[in-house]
Design an enzyme around this catalytic site. Structure first.
Site, PDB file in Angstrom:
ATOM      1  N   TYR A 165      26.645  36.697  80.332  1.00 54.30           N
ATOM      2  CA  TYR A 165      28.047  36.933  80.696  1.00 54.30           C
ATOM      3  C   TYR A 165      28.775  35.620  80.973  1.00 54.30           C
ATOM      4  O   TYR A 165      29.482  35.489  81.960  1.00 54.30           O
ATOM      5  CB  TYR A 165      28.135  37.878  81.900  1.00 54.30           C
ATOM      6  CG  TYR A 165      27.409  39.169  81.634  1.00 54.30           C
ATOM      7  CD1 TYR A 165      27.997  40.179  80.878  1.00 54.30           C
ATOM      8  CD2 TYR A 165      26.115  39.361  82.091  1.00 54.30           C
ATOM      9  CE1 TYR A 165      27.316  41.348  80.584  1.00 54.30           C
ATOM     10  CE2 TYR A 165      25.418  40.529  81.799  1.00 54.30           C
ATOM     11  CZ  TYR A 165      26.027  41.513  81.047  1.00 54.30           C
ATOM     12  OH  TYR A 165      25.343  42.649  80.759  1.00 54.30           O
ATOM     13  N   TYR A 181      24.950  51.925  83.797  1.00 54.57           N
ATOM     14  CA  TYR A 181      24.656  50.748  82.973  1.00 54.57           C
ATOM     15  C   TYR A 181      23.386  51.040  82.182  1.00 54.57           C
ATOM     16  O   TYR A 181      22.374  51.456  82.755  1.00 54.57           O
ATOM     17  CB  TYR A 181      24.447  49.489  83.830  1.00 54.57           C
ATOM     18  CG  TYR A 181      24.061  48.300  82.982  1.00 54.57           C
ATOM     19  CD1 TYR A 181      25.028  47.601  82.262  1.00 54.57           C
ATOM     20  CD2 TYR A 181      22.735  47.915  82.841  1.00 54.57           C
ATOM     21  CE1 TYR A 181      24.678  46.539  81.438  1.00 54.57           C
ATOM     22  CE2 TYR A 181      22.375  46.851  82.019  1.00 54.57           C
ATOM     23  CZ  TYR A 181      23.349  46.174  81.324  1.00 54.57           C
ATOM     24  OH  TYR A 181      22.989  45.129  80.496  1.00 54.57           O
ATOM     25  N   ASP A 239      17.111  56.984  82.239  1.00 53.68           N
ATOM     26  CA  ASP A 239      16.936  55.544  82.090  1.00 53.68           C
ATOM     27  C   ASP A 239      16.374  55.005  83.404  1.00 53.68           C
ATOM     28  O   ASP A 239      17.093  54.837  84.378  1.00 53.68           O
ATOM     29  CB  ASP A 239      18.285  54.903  81.744  1.00 53.68           C
ATOM     30  CG  ASP A 239      18.201  53.388  81.611  1.00 53.68           C
ATOM     31  OD1 ASP A 239      17.170  52.803  82.015  1.00 53.68           O
ATOM     32  OD2 ASP A 239      19.176  52.792  81.122  1.00 53.68           O
ATOM     33  N   LYS A 270      12.135  46.295  82.476  1.00 52.50           N
ATOM     34  CA  LYS A 270      12.187  45.400  83.643  1.00 52.50           C
ATOM     35  C   LYS A 270      10.834  45.157  84.315  1.00 52.50           C
ATOM     36  O   LYS A 270      10.134  44.247  83.906  1.00 52.50           O
ATOM     37  CB  LYS A 270      13.257  45.907  84.607  1.00 52.50           C
ATOM     38  CG  LYS A 270      14.647  45.708  84.000  1.00 52.50           C
ATOM     39  CD  LYS A 270      15.762  45.702  85.024  1.00 52.50           C
ATOM     40  CE  LYS A 270      17.000  45.043  84.470  1.00 52.50           C
ATOM     41  NZ  LYS A 270      18.037  45.936  83.986  1.00 52.50           N
TER      42      LYS A 270
HETATM   43  C1  LIG Z   1      18.632  46.170  82.677  1.00 53.61           C
HETATM   44  C2  LIG Z   1      18.870  47.554  82.257  1.00 53.61           C
HETATM   45  C3  LIG Z   1      18.940  47.913  80.898  1.00 53.61           C
HETATM   46  C4  LIG Z   1      18.843  46.899  79.783  1.00 53.61           C
HETATM   47  O1  LIG Z   1      17.617  46.249  79.746  1.00 53.61           O
HETATM   48  P1  LIG Z   1      17.474  44.836  79.005  1.00 53.61           P
HETATM   49  O2  LIG Z   1      16.021  44.518  79.076  1.00 53.61           O
HETATM   50  O3  LIG Z   1      18.336  43.879  79.771  1.00 53.61           O
HETATM   51  O4  LIG Z   1      17.962  45.022  77.610  1.00 53.61           O
HETATM   52  C5  LIG Z   1      19.146  49.234  80.585  1.00 53.61           C
HETATM   53  N1  LIG Z   1      19.259  50.175  81.551  1.00 53.61           N
HETATM   54  C6  LIG Z   1      19.185  49.873  82.856  1.00 53.61           C
HETATM   55  C7  LIG Z   1      19.297  50.958  83.874  1.00 53.61           C
HETATM   56  C8  LIG Z   1      19.005  48.557  83.263  1.00 53.61           C
HETATM   57  O5  LIG Z   1      18.969  48.252  84.559  1.00 53.61           O
END
Ligand SMILES: *Cc1c(COP(=O)(O)O)cnc(C)c1O
Length: 441
Positions: free
Chosen positions: A29, A161, A262, A291
């Site tokens: 960013y 997100y 997610d 992550k």
């Molecule tokens: C960080 C994140 C993503 C994206 O993951 P990247 O490894 O950065 O591409 C997707 N969904 C959630 C909830 C996240 O926190």
């Protein structure tokens, strides 16, 4: 360009690095050429980042961010270092088409075992965003295979997100995700209102009815609902009742829509359950993890799905899932992820997460009374101080670093999600730095 100079007067190694960084390296960013000087990290171990050069009088910083939710065991953990070394001695990468290997097979089987419900099939991929792309592809292809190609939109709630590639961007919060910048280019998805805040709050019946109505109204065109369960992370760090995740499961079941959770930020214990869906007692049809999957060592993510989704796809005229990244199932990442998962499960991780959360809660009590602070909230090992104004990131970072802590405030908040191994003294230090950052920022 001003160069920092070492005591001798010649440009320091760090000064040279920073100059090259500004000129050539794009940061998250960020504008190009760079407009800020990121701190140069020389090494890290345990919960401490070691800087190449002191910043605001500090050479070592306690890490309050787990490198964006990922380094749950801290840095250079002997068990993970050993797993990496051991795998390097065998093979660091080999293609996954036509070949397979023990680290990936064991990891997938273990993920299937510890994940909620019957999420049995595992697609290993490179990053969180890609795992969301794969999840969306699974859902769209499922409906195509069943002869319902018109079911290809996604529904989510505001404030979310899901990553920075195209499909994930389309379900990020429309304002935070800057949809106006991409109008006409992004797929237009269905947005419900943001879930009312408060993990422990009773579910708001009107909001539950709103979710049901939105799913019902759009069911004919929806492939899936995709949300972050219980914690909306990078979209605004808000916690909500698990009751809303249950409501979505019920609405999706009632109206023939798939549910994607997610868990990229929430997975592997961060919220106090291994997966946040378990607060709600819900099994999604598709789940994304990333992550913390490799304990923050290397990039890897996974998309898990149920036999229903997999067999639905297999019924189509194209029975295969048409996806296959070059570094799919990377052995080095798989070996480290497997070791990280075992390391987590071999200890009383729930007690550690609770302990970190209690330390944050105690230390952040002081923030609640500060001018400009709107709200303090803690869930699992996540602490958030919300301000009534946009954070001055420079000033807040300076205050945190001066207090010996690495934080990365954004928008209107100062937040932390420390490694689970952070001891009580360091948790207290992180909370104190958050208070300082909230005061100065
Ligand atoms: C960080 C994140 C993503 C994206 O993951 P990247 O490894 O950065 O591409 C997707 N969904 C959630 C909830 C996240 O926190």
């Amino acid at each position: 360009m001003p160069e920092r100079t070492a005591a001798g007067g010649s440009p320091s190694a760090t000064g040279t690095l920073s100059a090259l960084d500004r000129q050539h390296v794009w940061h998250p960013y960020a504008a190009m050429p760079g407009t800020s000087d990121p701190l140069v990290v020389e090494s890290a171990s345990g919960v401490r980042l070691r800087l190449a050069e002191p910043a605001y009088g500090r050479r070592e910083l306690v890490d309050g961010m787990s490198s964006w939710w990922s380094a749950i065991h801290g840095y250079r953990h002997p068990v993970l270092d050993e797993a990496a070394r051991d795998q390097l001695g065998r093979v660091s990468h080999v293609m996954f088409g036509g070949l397979t290997h023990e680290p990936a097979v064991r990891l997938a089987a273990r993920l299937a075992e510890v994940s909620p419900g019957e999420l049995e099939h595992v697609f290993l991929c490179d990053s969180g965003s890609v795992s969301v792309e794969v999840a969306v592809k699974m859902c769209l292809q499922y409906w195509r295979s069943l002869g319902r190609p018109e079911k290809r939109r996604l529904m989510t709630w505001r404030g979310g997100y899901h990553g920075d590639t195209w499909q994930p961007m389309s379900v990020c919060d429309p304002e935070g995700g800057m949809h106006h910048l991409w109008s006409g280019a992004l797929p237009v998805q269905v947005f419900a209102d943001a879930p009312p805040a408060g993990f422990a709050a009773e579910p708001d019946e009107e909001y539950v009815a709103h979710l049901h109505k939105m799913v019902e109204q759009h069911a004919h065109e929806l492939a899936a609902v995709i949300v972050e369960p219980v914690v909306q992370g990078a979209g605004g760090m808000r916690f909500h009742s698990p009751g809303y995740v249950r409501a979505l499961r019920e609405a999706c079941d009632a109206h023939g829509v798939l549910l994607v959770l997610d868990e990229i930020a929430t997975g592997f214990g961060r919220t106090g359950e291994l997966f946040a869906a378990q607060h709600a007692g819900v099994t999604p049809d598709v789940m994304c993890v990333g992550k913390a999957l490799t304990g923050g060592y290397v990039s890897m993510a996974a998309t898990l799905c149920t036999p229903r989704v997999a067999s639905g796809i297999a019924r189509g005229s194209v029975p295969v899932l048409a996806h296959g990244p070059t570094f799919m199932g990377n052995p080095l990442a798989s070996a480290i992820a497997g070791a990280s998962l075992e390391l987590l499960l071999s200890q009383d991780w729930q007690a550690e997460v609770r302990r970190v959360g209690e330390g944050l809660r105690a230390g952040l009590a002081a923030a609640a009374g500060l001018p400009g602070v709107r709200e303090v909230s803690v869930l699992g090992a996540i602490g958030v101080v919300r301000l009534d104004h946009e954070v001055d990131i420079g000033a807040a970072t300076r205050a945190a670093v001066s207090a010996g802590v690495w934080l990365r405030p954004f928008r209107d908040m100062v937040y932390a999600m420390p490694p689970y191994v952070t001891d009580d003294a360091d948790v207290a230090r992180i909370a104190a730095a958050m208070c300082a950052a909230a005061r100065e920022g």
